[in-house]
Design a protein around this motif. Structure first.
Motif, PDB file in Angstrom:
ATOM      1  N   GLY A  38       0.882  -1.337   0.086  1.00 30.44           N
ATOM      2  CA  GLY A  38       0.089   0.120  -0.020  1.00 30.44           C
ATOM      3  C   GLY A  38       0.968   1.320  -0.020  1.00 30.44           C
ATOM      4  O   GLY A  38       0.383   2.531   0.230  1.00 30.44           O
ATOM      5  N   ALA A  39       2.093   1.049  -0.271  1.00 29.48           N
ATOM      6  CA  ALA A  39       2.895   2.285  -0.324  1.00 29.48           C
ATOM      7  C   ALA A  39       2.972   3.385  -1.514  1.00 29.48           C
ATOM      8  O   ALA A  39       2.221   2.734  -2.600  1.00 29.48           O
ATOM      9  N   GLY A  40       3.054   4.544  -1.211  1.00 28.14           N
ATOM     10  CA  GLY A  40       2.949   5.563  -2.181  1.00 28.14           C
ATOM     11  C   GLY A  40       3.852   5.480  -3.141  1.00 28.14           C
ATOM     12  O   GLY A  40       5.202   4.857  -2.881  1.00 28.14           O
ATOM     13  N   PRO A  41       4.228   6.552  -4.161  1.00 26.10           N
ATOM     14  CA  PRO A  41       5.136   6.435  -5.034  1.00 26.10           C
ATOM     15  C   PRO A  41       6.332   7.038  -4.456  1.00 26.10           C
ATOM     16  O   PRO A  41       6.569   7.823  -3.282  1.00 26.10           O
ATOM     17  N   ALA A  42       7.638   6.450  -4.623  1.00 23.58           N
ATOM     18  CA  ALA A  42       9.068   6.872  -3.993  1.00 23.58           C
ATOM     19  C   ALA A  42      10.006   6.460  -5.336  1.00 23.58           C
ATOM     20  O   ALA A  42       9.987   5.851  -6.078  1.00 23.58           O
ATOM     21  N   ASP A  43      11.231   7.423  -5.008  1.00 27.16           N
ATOM     22  CA  ASP A  43      12.228   7.148  -5.878  1.00 27.16           C
ATOM     23  C   ASP A  43      13.603   7.511  -4.920  1.00 27.16           C
ATOM     24  O   ASP A  43      14.099   8.143  -4.539  1.00 27.16           O
ATOM     25  N   TRP A  44      13.976   6.211  -4.258  1.00 25.09           N
ATOM     26  CA  TRP A  44      15.040   5.927  -3.493  1.00 25.09           C
ATOM     27  C   TRP A  44      14.999   6.906  -2.397  1.00 25.09           C
ATOM     28  O   TRP A  44      16.192   7.654  -2.083  1.00 25.09           O
ATOM     29  N   LYS A  45      14.036   7.013  -1.568  1.00 22.35           N
ATOM     30  CA  LYS A  45      13.773   7.943  -0.441  1.00 22.35           C
ATOM     31  C   LYS A  45      14.524   7.068   0.562  1.00 22.35           C
ATOM     32  O   LYS A  45      14.294   5.902   0.975  1.00 22.35           O
ATOM     33  N   ILE A  46      15.194   7.967   1.371  1.00 27.07           N
ATOM     34  CA  ILE A  46      15.841   7.218   2.496  1.00 27.07           C
ATOM     35  C   ILE A  46      14.987   7.004   3.744  1.00 27.07           C
ATOM     36  O   ILE A  46      14.322   8.055   4.227  1.00 27.07           O
ATOM     37  N   LEU A  47      14.946   5.751   4.321  1.00 23.78           N
ATOM     38  CA  LEU A  47      14.180   5.314   5.469  1.00 23.78           C
ATOM     39  C   LEU A  47      14.895   5.371   6.762  1.00 23.78           C
ATOM     40  O   LEU A  47      14.358   5.910   7.608  1.00 23.78           O
ATOM     41  N   ARG A  48      16.256   5.005   6.587  1.00 23.39           N
ATOM     42  CA  ARG A  48      17.027   4.949   7.881  1.00 23.39           C
ATOM     43  C   ARG A  48      18.553   5.024   7.494  1.00 23.39           C
ATOM     44  O   ARG A  48      18.953   4.326   6.395  1.00 23.39           O
ATOM     45  N   HIS A  49      19.352   5.699   8.173  1.00 22.12           N
ATOM     46  CA  HIS A  49      20.502   5.550   8.044  1.00 22.12           C
ATOM     47  C   HIS A  49      21.490   5.305   9.492  1.00 22.12           C
ATOM     48  O   HIS A  49      21.256   6.229  10.191  1.00 22.12           O
ATOM     49  N   GLU A  50      22.157   4.330   9.654  1.00 23.80           N
ATOM     50  CA  GLU A  50      22.995   4.445  10.712  1.00 23.80           C
ATOM     51  C   GLU A  50      24.071   3.554  10.395  1.00 23.80           C
ATOM     52  O   GLU A  50      23.947   2.366  10.013  1.00 23.80           O
TER      53      GLU A  50
END
Length: 188
Positions: A38-50
Motif C-alpha cells: 500500500g505504499a505511495g510512489p517513491a524514488d530512492w527515499k532514505i528510510l533509515r541510516h546508521e
C-alpha cells in the motif's frame, strides 16, 4: 486495490539496503530486504541510516495476482516462509542507485524465468502477514485443482516395420536409412 478482469493488484514499496561490501572488489552490497504493501510512489527515499548502512524505499511497483498463475501462488504459500520476489536490473542507473526495480511477483515460476536469463537480480523477500492473507484469499477464490486423469493407451500397434525401409533383403533404388554398399548403388 485495483481490480482488473482475471487479476488483482496492490501497490507495494520495495525496501533496499545498502551496506559496506565485504570484499575489496565490491565497495557496497545492495539487497532487497522488505516490502511495504500500500505504499505511495517513491524514488530512492532514505528510510533509515546508521553506522554506514542505509535503507531506501527504492520504488513502488504493483503486485498483480493473475488467475492463470494461481497454481504458482499455491506452491509459494506451501513453502516454509512464503515470499514475494523482487526483480531488479543494473542498467541505466548511477553509483548511488545501481539497481532499477523492474517488478515484484508472488509467483516463484515467474521469478525463476527472470533468474534463468542472468541479466536480472532476483531477491526473495518474506511476505508481510497482511499480504499473505490477501494472496491466500485470492487463491481460495480462484484456484481449482486439476484432477489427474490417467491416459489409456491406444490399442494400435505402432512398432511395426515400414514396408521394408532399412531391410537389407529388399533391393531399393534409394534407402535413406542405409549407406551404399557397392558401386551399383553408388552410381544410381
Amino acid at each position: 486495490m485495483f481490480v482488473y478482469p482475471q487479476s488483482e493488484s496492490i501497490p507495494v514499496g520495495i525496501v533496499i539496503r545498502k551496506s559496506p561490501g565485504v570484499t575489496r572488489w565490491a565497495k557496497w552490497a545492495w539487497q532487497a530486504i522488505g516490502v511495504l504493501p500500500g505504499a505511495g510512489p517513491a524514488d530512492w527515499k532514505i528510510l533509515r541510516h546508521e553506522e554506514g548502512v542505509t535503507e531506501y524505499h527504492a520504488a513502488t511497483r504493483d503486485l498483480t495476482l493473475y488467475v492463470s498463475d494461481a497454481e504458482a501462488y499455491v506452491h509459494e504459500l506451501g513453502t516454509r516462509q512464503p515470499s514475494v520476489y523482487v526483480v531488479m536490473r543494473r542498467d541505466g542507473v548511477t553509483d548511488d542507485t545501481p539497481l532499477n526495480v523492474v517488478l515484484i511477483t508472488a509467483s516463484p515460476y515467474e521469478a525463476q524465468d527472470y533468474e534463468d536469463s542472468g541479466e536480472e537480480v532476483v531477491e526473495k523477500v518474506p511476505m508481510p502477514v497482511g499480504m499473505l492473507a490477501w494472496v491466500r484469499d485470492f487463491v481460495e477464490r480462484h484456484y481449482e485443482e486439476e484432477v489427474f486423469v490417467k491416459r489409456r493407451r491406444d490399442k494400435n500397434r505402432v512398432d511395426g516395420k515400414e514396408d521394408g525401409i532399412g531391410d537389407p533383403r529388399i533391393a531399393q533404388p534409394s534407402d535413406v536409412y542405409r549407406a551404399p554398399t557397392g558401386k551399383k548403388e553408388a552410381a544410381q
